[in-house]
Design a protein around this motif. Structure first.
Motif, short mmCIF file in Angstrom:
data_model
loop_
_atom_site.label_atom_id
_atom_site.label_comp_id
_atom_site.label_asym_id
_atom_site.label_seq_id
_atom_site.Cartn_x
_atom_site.Cartn_y
_atom_site.Cartn_z
N LEU A 46 0.55 -0.90 0.04
CA LEU A 46 -0.28 -0.25 0.06
C LEU A 46 0.97 1.57 0.19
O LEU A 46 1.82 1.24 1.24
N HIS A 47 0.44 2.58 -1.23
CA HIS A 47 1.50 3.64 -1.10
C HIS A 47 0.24 4.85 -0.50
O HIS A 47 -0.48 5.33 -0.99
N THR A 48 0.56 4.03 0.72
CA THR A 48 -0.98 5.53 1.72
C THR A 48 0.34 6.53 2.46
O THR A 48 1.47 6.16 2.36
N ILE A 49 -0.98 7.73 2.72
CA ILE A 49 -0.56 8.52 3.85
C ILE A 49 -1.49 8.78 4.25
O ILE A 49 -2.30 8.80 4.17
N ALA A 50 -0.79 9.48 6.01
CA ALA A 50 -2.27 8.77 6.42
C ALA A 50 -3.35 10.03 6.78
O ALA A 50 -4.48 10.75 6.67
N THR A 51 -2.28 11.28 6.19
CA THR A 51 -2.82 12.72 6.38
C THR A 51 -2.30 13.61 4.98
O THR A 51 -1.10 13.46 5.06
N ILE A 52 -2.63 14.39 4.45
CA ILE A 52 -1.62 15.23 3.61
C ILE A 52 -1.19 16.69 3.61
O ILE A 52 -0.49 17.39 2.73
N ASP A 53 -1.28 17.05 4.62
CA ASP A 53 -2.17 18.41 5.12
C ASP A 53 -1.00 19.14 5.98
O ASP A 53 -0.23 19.90 5.42
N GLU A 54 -0.06 18.47 6.41
CA GLU A 54 1.64 18.17 6.77
C GLU A 54 2.78 18.58 5.72
O GLU A 54 2.93 19.16 5.66
N LEU A 55 2.30 17.98 4.77
CA LEU A 55 2.96 17.78 3.75
C LEU A 55 2.43 18.94 2.81
O LEU A 55 3.41 19.46 2.28
N THR A 56 0.95 19.20 2.79
CA THR A 56 1.26 20.39 1.75
C THR A 56 1.34 21.75 2.12
O THR A 56 1.59 22.36 1.48
N ASP A 57 0.53 21.84 3.44
CA ASP A 57 1.45 23.00 4.43
C ASP A 57 3.04 23.17 4.48
O ASP A 57 3.21 24.35 4.04
N LYS A 58 3.45 22.39 4.47
CA LYS A 58 5.03 23.35 4.37
C LYS A 58 5.22 22.78 2.99
O LYS A 58 6.21 23.78 2.92
N VAL A 59 4.95 22.00 1.45
CA VAL A 59 5.15 23.51 0.25
C VAL A 59 4.51 24.79 0.11
O VAL A 59 5.19 25.09 -0.34
N CYS A 60 3.75 24.75 1.08
CA CYS A 60 3.03 26.82 0.42
C CYS A 60 3.98 27.22 1.36
O CYS A 60 4.04 28.71 1.57
N GLU A 61 4.66 26.83 2.73
CA GLU A 61 4.95 27.11 3.79
C GLU A 61 6.56 28.27 2.53
O GLU A 61 7.29 28.95 3.22
N THR A 62 7.19 27.04 1.84
CA THR A 62 8.55 27.19 2.00
C THR A 62 8.81 26.99 -0.32
O THR A 62 9.91 27.33 -0.39
N LEU A 63 7.52 27.11 -0.87
CA LEU A 63 7.37 27.54 -1.74
C LEU A 63 6.38 28.70 -2.54
O LEU A 63 5.34 28.67 -2.38
N PRO A 64 7.17 28.89 -3.39
CA PRO A 64 5.98 30.14 -4.06
C PRO A 64 4.80 29.89 -5.04
O PRO A 64 4.78 29.36 -5.76
N VAL A 65 3.37 29.12 -3.61
CA VAL A 65 2.39 28.58 -4.06
C VAL A 65 1.23 28.74 -3.48
O VAL A 65 1.54 28.81 -1.99
#
Length: 272
Positions: free
Chosen positions: A196-215
């Protein structure tokens, strides 16, 4: 139970040997919903003359659909079987270029080059948090300012139910995965019969992306909704009923309370 990058790559190579991806989105009605819903959202952003990059293209299901509408598509995949199959499929297509490449390093492709970016598989094959961030960063780098970047995730619970709890012997299967029973959280599962290629929650990842990248965040939508949970019923639907089911999935695709039932979820990022 842990897994290193080399072992994960070996699992990936085995799992996708033989161009496995070619029929995944079409061989049942339940599977096809993922493709239909994603194309519905892609069409919200496609504009005349757009140039698209499909990173982790598999055997080119989205590349095929988009290129047949006349768009220029660069398709990249890591697995040599997928690349070989795409070269066969698109050998005569003047508007498709096929490359073997790694989502973590797209150095062959220049900054600010694409009007729409698809990252539909790599992130859920990468189990390291920073690698996931790096893959999204690379996808954003090659996107033009204002371009949407589609990033697909496999949430934990729908695959857990489909592949473990609906297996022939769930109690035995669940012993073979890293699993916290008190929280029903999958931590690792390299020993189960289905990886299973799973992730419990994507919020931590997406928030990190928005904090560190122009997006900024665009819509987040469920690609297949409840289709796999009730796949027998979906596969037996008449054409008229199936059309109604698709309409239901479109209408509810962004509802947070239903998101976890979907095997696949896409977060759209907009490059600032």
């Amino acid at each position: 139970m842990s897994i290193n990058g080399k072992e994960l790559d070996e699992i990936f190579q085995r799992q996708y040997a033989g161009a496995f991806e070619e029929g995944r989105l079409t061989y049942t009605k339940a599977n096809e919903t993922e493709f239909i819903l994603t194309m519905h959202y892609i069409h919200k952003y496609l504009q005349k003359g757009a140039k698209i990059i499909d990173i982790g293209a598999g055997c080119g299901a989205y590349t095929k659909a988009i290129s047949e509408e006349g768009y220029l598509v660069d398709a990249i995949d890591l697995h040599e079987d997928n690349v070989s199959r795409m070269k066969e499929l698109f050998g005569d297509a003047e508007n498709v270029n096929v490359y073997q490449g790694n989502a973590l390093d797209l150095n062959e492709f220049p900054d600010d080059s694409y009007d729409l970016v698809l990252l539909m598989g790599p992130v859920y094959h990468l189990h390291n948090f920073q690698d996931r961030v790096t893959a999204i960063k690379e996808a954003l780098r090659v996107a033009k300012k204002g371009a949407p970047v589609f990033v697909a995730f496999v949430l934990q619970d729908a695959p857990l139910i489909e592949y473990i709890f609906q297996s022939e012997n769930p109690a035995e299967e669940i012993k073979e995965i890293g699993y916290i029973r008190e929280t029903a959280q999958v931590t690792e599962n390299t020993e189960s019969s289905i990886f299973l290629h799973t992730i419990a929650t994507i919020d931590e990842l997406t928030d990190k992306v928005c904090e560190t990248l122009p997006v900024t965040k665009g819509p987040r939508f469920a690609q297949d909704g409840l289709s796999q949970a009730i796949r027998e019923a979906v596969n037996n639907m008449s054409e008229a009923s199936y059309n109604e089911w698709i309409q239901y999935l479109i209408a509810t695709a962004e509802r947070p309370d239903l998101m976890g039932y979907s095997n696949h979820v896409v977060q759209v990022f907009i490059k600032s």
